[in-house]
Write a protein that holds these residues in place. Structure first.
Motif, PDB file in Angstrom:
ATOM      1  N   LEU A 209       0.858  -1.168   0.000  1.00 44.79           N
ATOM      2  CA  LEU A 209       0.000   0.000   0.000  1.00 44.79           C
ATOM      3  C   LEU A 209       0.901   1.227   0.000  1.00 44.79           C
ATOM      4  CD1 LEU A 209      -2.770   1.504   0.538  1.00 44.79           C
ATOM      5  CD2 LEU A 209      -2.218   1.264   2.978  1.00 44.79           C
ATOM      6  N   VAL A 210       0.662   2.146  -0.925  1.00 43.64           N
ATOM      7  CA  VAL A 210       1.442   3.374  -1.003  1.00 43.64           C
ATOM      8  C   VAL A 210       0.641   4.511  -0.377  1.00 43.64           C
ATOM      9  CG1 VAL A 210       2.683   4.974  -2.501  1.00 43.64           C
ATOM     10  CG2 VAL A 210       2.498   2.557  -3.147  1.00 43.64           C
ATOM     11  N   ALA A 211       1.255   5.218   0.567  1.00 45.91           N
ATOM     12  CA  ALA A 211       0.645   6.403   1.176  1.00 45.91           C
ATOM     13  C   ALA A 211       1.172   7.625   0.429  1.00 45.91           C
ATOM     14  CB  ALA A 211       0.985   6.486   2.656  1.00 45.91           C
ATOM     15  N   PHE A 212       0.307   8.258  -0.363  1.00 41.95           N
ATOM     16  CA  PHE A 212       0.695   9.323  -1.280  1.00 41.95           C
ATOM     17  C   PHE A 212       0.191  10.639  -0.717  1.00 41.95           C
ATOM     18  CE2 PHE A 212       0.060  11.489  -5.531  1.00 41.95           C
ATOM     19  CZ  PHE A 212       1.403  11.536  -5.873  1.00 41.95           C
ATOM     20  N   GLY A 213       1.119  11.497  -0.274  1.00 36.95           N
ATOM     21  CA  GLY A 213       0.632  12.689   0.388  1.00 36.95           C
ATOM     22  C   GLY A 213       1.676  13.775   0.548  1.00 36.95           C
ATOM     23  N   ASP A 214       1.440  14.643   1.543  1.00 37.08           N
ATOM     24  CA  ASP A 214       2.276  15.816   1.781  1.00 37.08           C
ATOM     25  C   ASP A 214       2.968  15.668   3.131  1.00 37.08           C
ATOM     26  OD1 ASP A 214       0.182  16.464   3.642  1.00 37.08           O
ATOM     27  OD2 ASP A 214      -0.929  17.439   2.028  1.00 37.08           O
ATOM     28  N   VAL A 299      -3.209   2.419  -3.299  1.00 34.87           N
ATOM     29  CA  VAL A 299      -2.679   3.713  -2.901  1.00 34.87           C
ATOM     30  C   VAL A 299      -3.769   4.468  -2.153  1.00 34.87           C
ATOM     31  CG1 VAL A 299      -3.272   4.643  -5.190  1.00 34.87           C
ATOM     32  CG2 VAL A 299      -1.689   5.897  -3.733  1.00 34.87           C
ATOM     33  N   VAL A 300      -3.369   5.201  -1.108  1.00 42.08           N
ATOM     34  CA  VAL A 300      -4.283   6.101  -0.412  1.00 42.08           C
ATOM     35  C   VAL A 300      -3.761   7.509  -0.624  1.00 42.08           C
ATOM     36  CG1 VAL A 300      -3.087   5.686   1.795  1.00 42.08           C
ATOM     37  CG2 VAL A 300      -5.361   6.723   1.782  1.00 42.08           C
ATOM     38  N   VAL A 301      -4.642   8.410  -1.048  1.00 38.49           N
ATOM     39  CA  VAL A 301      -4.260   9.768  -1.448  1.00 38.49           C
ATOM     40  C   VAL A 301      -4.700  10.765  -0.377  1.00 38.49           C
ATOM     41  CG1 VAL A 301      -4.557  11.581  -3.174  1.00 38.49           C
ATOM     42  CG2 VAL A 301      -4.431   9.178  -3.892  1.00 38.49           C
ATOM     43  N   LEU A 302      -3.723  11.489   0.180  1.00 39.67           N
ATOM     44  CA  LEU A 302      -4.006  12.584   1.117  1.00 39.67           C
ATOM     45  C   LEU A 302      -3.231  13.807   0.638  1.00 39.67           C
ATOM     46  CD1 LEU A 302      -5.271  13.741   3.670  1.00 39.67           C
ATOM     47  CD2 LEU A 302      -3.353  12.805   4.985  1.00 39.67           C
ATOM     48  N   LEU A 303      -3.779  14.471  -0.357  1.00 45.68           N
ATOM     49  CA  LEU A 303      -3.189  15.679  -0.928  1.00 45.68           C
ATOM     50  C   LEU A 303      -4.285  16.726  -1.106  1.00 45.68           C
ATOM     51  CD1 LEU A 303      -0.750  14.444  -3.741  1.00 45.68           C
ATOM     52  CD2 LEU A 303      -0.123  15.794  -1.742  1.00 45.68           C
ATOM     53  N   GLY A 304      -3.901  17.993  -1.021  1.00 46.21           N
ATOM     54  CA  GLY A 304      -4.864  19.055  -1.274  1.00 46.21           C
ATOM     55  C   GLY A 304      -4.766  20.218  -0.322  1.00 46.21           C
ATOM     56  N   VAL A 305      -4.287  19.990   0.903  1.00 47.72           N
ATOM     57  CA  VAL A 305      -4.254  21.097   1.856  1.00 47.72           C
ATOM     58  C   VAL A 305      -3.261  22.169   1.423  1.00 47.72           C
ATOM     59  CG1 VAL A 305      -2.515  20.128   3.444  1.00 47.72           C
ATOM     60  CG2 VAL A 305      -4.296  21.666   4.314  1.00 47.72           C
ATOM     61  N   ASN A 306      -2.169  21.784   0.758  1.00 49.49           N
ATOM     62  CA  ASN A 306      -1.216  22.795   0.288  1.00 49.49           C
ATOM     63  C   ASN A 306      -1.716  23.514  -0.957  1.00 49.49           C
ATOM     64  OD1 ASN A 306       0.826  22.375   2.294  1.00 49.49           O
ATOM     65  ND2 ASN A 306       1.329  20.462   1.270  1.00 49.49           N
ATOM     66  N   ASP A 307      -2.509  22.835  -1.782  1.00 57.03           N
ATOM     67  CA  ASP A 307      -3.149  23.521  -2.897  1.00 57.03           C
ATOM     68  C   ASP A 307      -4.040  24.637  -2.369  1.00 57.03           C
ATOM     69  OD1 ASP A 307      -2.969  21.540  -5.627  1.00 57.03           O
ATOM     70  OD2 ASP A 307      -2.666  20.558  -3.704  1.00 57.03           O
ATOM     71  N   GLN A 343      -6.002  -0.509  -6.646  1.00 55.29           N
ATOM     72  CA  GLN A 343      -7.097   0.132  -5.944  1.00 55.29           C
ATOM     73  C   GLN A 343      -6.601   1.482  -5.424  1.00 55.29           C
ATOM     74  OE1 GLN A 343      -8.801  -2.575  -2.962  1.00 55.29           O
ATOM     75  NE2 GLN A 343     -10.551  -2.713  -4.327  1.00 55.29           N
ATOM     76  N   ILE A 344      -7.521   2.436  -5.319  1.00 51.72           N
ATOM     77  CA  ILE A 344      -7.152   3.769  -4.855  1.00 51.72           C
ATOM     78  C   ILE A 344      -8.188   4.257  -3.855  1.00 51.72           C
ATOM     79  CG2 ILE A 344      -8.202   4.779  -6.935  1.00 51.72           C
ATOM     80  CD1 ILE A 344      -6.095   7.068  -6.659  1.00 51.72           C
ATOM     81  N   PHE A 345      -7.719   4.677  -2.697  1.00 53.16           N
ATOM     82  CA  PHE A 345      -8.566   5.124  -1.606  1.00 53.16           C
ATOM     83  C   PHE A 345      -8.371   6.630  -1.419  1.00 53.16           C
ATOM     84  CE2 PHE A 345      -6.880   0.846  -0.138  1.00 53.16           C
ATOM     85  CZ  PHE A 345      -7.892   0.124  -0.752  1.00 53.16           C
ATOM     86  N   GLY A 346      -9.453   7.320  -1.174  1.00 56.13           N
ATOM     87  CA  GLY A 346      -9.395   8.757  -0.956  1.00 56.13           C
ATOM     88  C   GLY A 346      -9.442   9.083   0.522  1.00 56.13           C
ATOM     89  N   ALA A 347      -8.525   9.937   0.970  1.00 53.66           N
ATOM     90  CA  ALA A 347      -8.509  10.396   2.358  1.00 53.66           C
ATOM     91  C   ALA A 347      -9.044  11.823   2.421  1.00 53.66           C
ATOM     92  CB  ALA A 347      -7.097  10.336   2.927  1.00 53.66           C
ATOM     93  N   THR A 348      -9.890  12.090   3.378  1.00 53.33           N
ATOM     94  CA  THR A 348     -10.440  13.441   3.542  1.00 53.33           C
ATOM     95  C   THR A 348      -9.357  14.374   4.084  1.00 53.33           C
ATOM     96  OG1 THR A 348     -11.298  12.739   5.700  1.00 53.33           O
ATOM     97  CG2 THR A 348     -12.832  12.745   3.838  1.00 53.33           C
ATOM     98  N   ILE A 349      -9.426  15.654   3.665  1.00 54.37           N
ATOM     99  CA  ILE A 349      -8.463  16.668   4.084  1.00 54.37           C
ATOM    100  C   ILE A 349      -8.753  17.077   5.521  1.00 54.37           C
ATOM    101  CG2 ILE A 349      -7.563  18.968   3.606  1.00 54.37           C
ATOM    102  CD1 ILE A 349      -8.461  18.583   0.695  1.00 54.37           C
ATOM    103  N   LEU A 350      -7.712  17.096   6.353  1.00 53.40           N
ATOM    104  CA  LEU A 350      -7.874  17.442   7.762  1.00 53.40           C
ATOM    105  C   LEU A 350      -8.226  18.924   7.937  1.00 53.40           C
ATOM    106  CD1 LEU A 350      -6.269  14.725   7.889  1.00 53.40           C
ATOM    107  CD2 LEU A 350      -5.186  15.614   9.939  1.00 53.40           C
TER     108      LEU A 350
END
Length: 432
Positions: A209-214, A299-307, A343-350
């Motif tokens: 599982l790849v944790a893809f984030g900031d 992969v689980v994606v946690l990106l967006g807060v820096n955008d 498979q790709i899982f979406g993580a909500t932005i904190l």
């Protein structure tokens, strides 16, 4: 039909126009350079360095420590010169288990192995390239520490993972094969090192599982040397479940990383001195940092807060983003993951109201809420990891719960990282 995750058999730069960033791209071979039958046990995403960073090494040995997520009998190590402008010469490289007792710089000499490259003890990586070492027999425990020693005979610079939250060591001369070294300097960045893979067999790793984030995924503000990043703690949790104990967890987080755009610091902002460490956009680096990881199956994606937060501070105010733009970026990642059978899982932005970095505005909070609502309800992802619900203050849901706040209103502390690991629904990894 949903893709099955676990197979039964082994198997900046100037910002680009948004329309160009959202274009579909051809994908290279997954796990390029790693043999079939290996899966990642550790990873770090590389970046370039800003002009202000003059760090280089010559006739020196780097001793760097990595924390494994799964066990194996055979090891390969990935070295990188992907952001270097000149060739990188590796004079000698070793891997060993860390000594059980003694100084942090010491290895267990009985486990020391010389790494080879096409049968040779040295190699040169062209600028822009990476290379896996040959496999070497070394029983590697899950949740243990490996020490990778790298001798650099000639000047080497340009490729780094700037925030390791782990001490590494620099020593004079070629001491890569020594049981212990006398450091001339310590460092908390990783240089020229981006992955470790182990052989896959039924009793160890079956897929990763790849944790893809900031920075939140990278482990920002966690205790150094404690391995309290949420992907590390998730790996520990998986090892406690016999159904998932063979699951590799690979950290592809980069502090300051944005989904849609490369770093683009405004002149005179002061961000020119560090913004290059933020790495290429998530859309651009997805192939290298996710799809090419050996054994990657999800992969689980946690990106967006820096955008949301960078425009007007470390990026031009004109780069303010809408929910529709972020969602278009996520949809591209979903499509590209599915095209490669992941498979790709979406993580909500904190939440980040009250942050000390200048990220929060009511407008950005509205975008965050819209993106999180889409993540939870659209059905676009194969599953949802609701970090927002796990870490927000129930009495003030725009803010992190105080017990999980590292102090800047944005990054979770070690307890918050544990809460994130605990919020990951393990059933996602058992889907058929």
């Amino acid at each position: 039909m949903r893709r099955r995750f676990w197979p039964r058999q082994p198997l900046a730069l100037l910002a680009l126009p948004l329309a160009g960033l959202l274009a579909t791209v051809a994908l290279p071979s997954a796990a390029q350079g790693a043999s079939t039958g290996f899966t990642g046990t550790w990873a770090a995403a590389p970046t370039g360095v800003p002009a202000s960073d003059s760090t280089s090494f010559a006739d020196q040995t780097l001793r760097q420590i990595v924390h494994t997520s799964v066990a194996g009998r055979t090891v390969r190590v990935r070295f990188t010169n992907e952001f270097g402008s000149t060739p990188l010469t590796i004079g000698e490289a070793h891997v060993a288990r860390r000594a059980a007792d003694g100084p942090a710089t010491a290895v267990d000499p009985a486990t020391d192995r010389s790494l080879r490259f096409g049968g040779r003890s040295s190699t040169t990586l062209a600028a822009g390239s990476q290379r896996w070492s040959d496999p070497v027999a070394l029983p590697t425990p899950a949740g243990g520490s490996l020490v990778i020693s790298l001798y650099l005979p000639r000047r080497a610079a340009g490729t780094v993972h700037s925030s390791a939250f782990q001490h590494g060591y620099v020593a004079a001369g070629n001491v890569a094969g020594k049981p212990d070294v006398t450091p001339t300097a310590t460092m908390t960045s990783r240089y020229f090192l981006s992955g470790v893979a182990v052989d896959r067999h039924r009793r160890t790793a079956d897929s990763a599982l790849v944790a893809f984030g900031d920075s939140i995924t990278d482990g920002s503000n966690t205790q150094i040397d404690a391995d309290h990043r949420w992907p590390d703690l998730l790996a520990e949790r998986l090892r406690g479940d016999r159904r998932l104990a063979g699951t590799g967890v690979l950290n592809a987080g980069i502090g300051g990383n944005r989904l849609l755009r490369d770093p683009n610091p405004p002149a005179g902002s002061g961000a020119e001195s560090y913004a290059a460490y933020f790495g290429e956009s998530g859309l651009k680096r997805f192939d290298r940092d996710v799809l090419r990881q050996p054994g990657a199956r999800a992969v689980v994606v946690l990106l967006g807060v820096n955008d949301l937060g960078h425009p007007g501070t470390t990026a031009p105010a004109s780069e303010e983003v809408s929910a529709a733009e972020l969602i278009a970026g996520y949809r591209q990642l979903i499509r590209r993951a599915h095209d490669r059978g992941l498979q790709i899982f979406g993580a909500t932005i904190l939440p980040f109201e009250g942050d000390t970095l200048g990220f929060y505005t009511p407008q950005r909070e509205a975008v965050r809420q819209a993106v999180n609502r889409w993540t939870r309800t659209s059905g676009s992802y194969d599953g949802v990891v609701d970090f927002d619900a796990a870490l927000r203050d129930p009495d003030d849901p725009g803010r992190l719960l105080a017990a999980y706040d590292s102090g800047d209103g944005l990054h979770p502390n070690d307890a918050g990282m544990a809460a994130m690991a605990g919020a990951f629904p393990l059933r996602l990894l058992l889907k058929h």
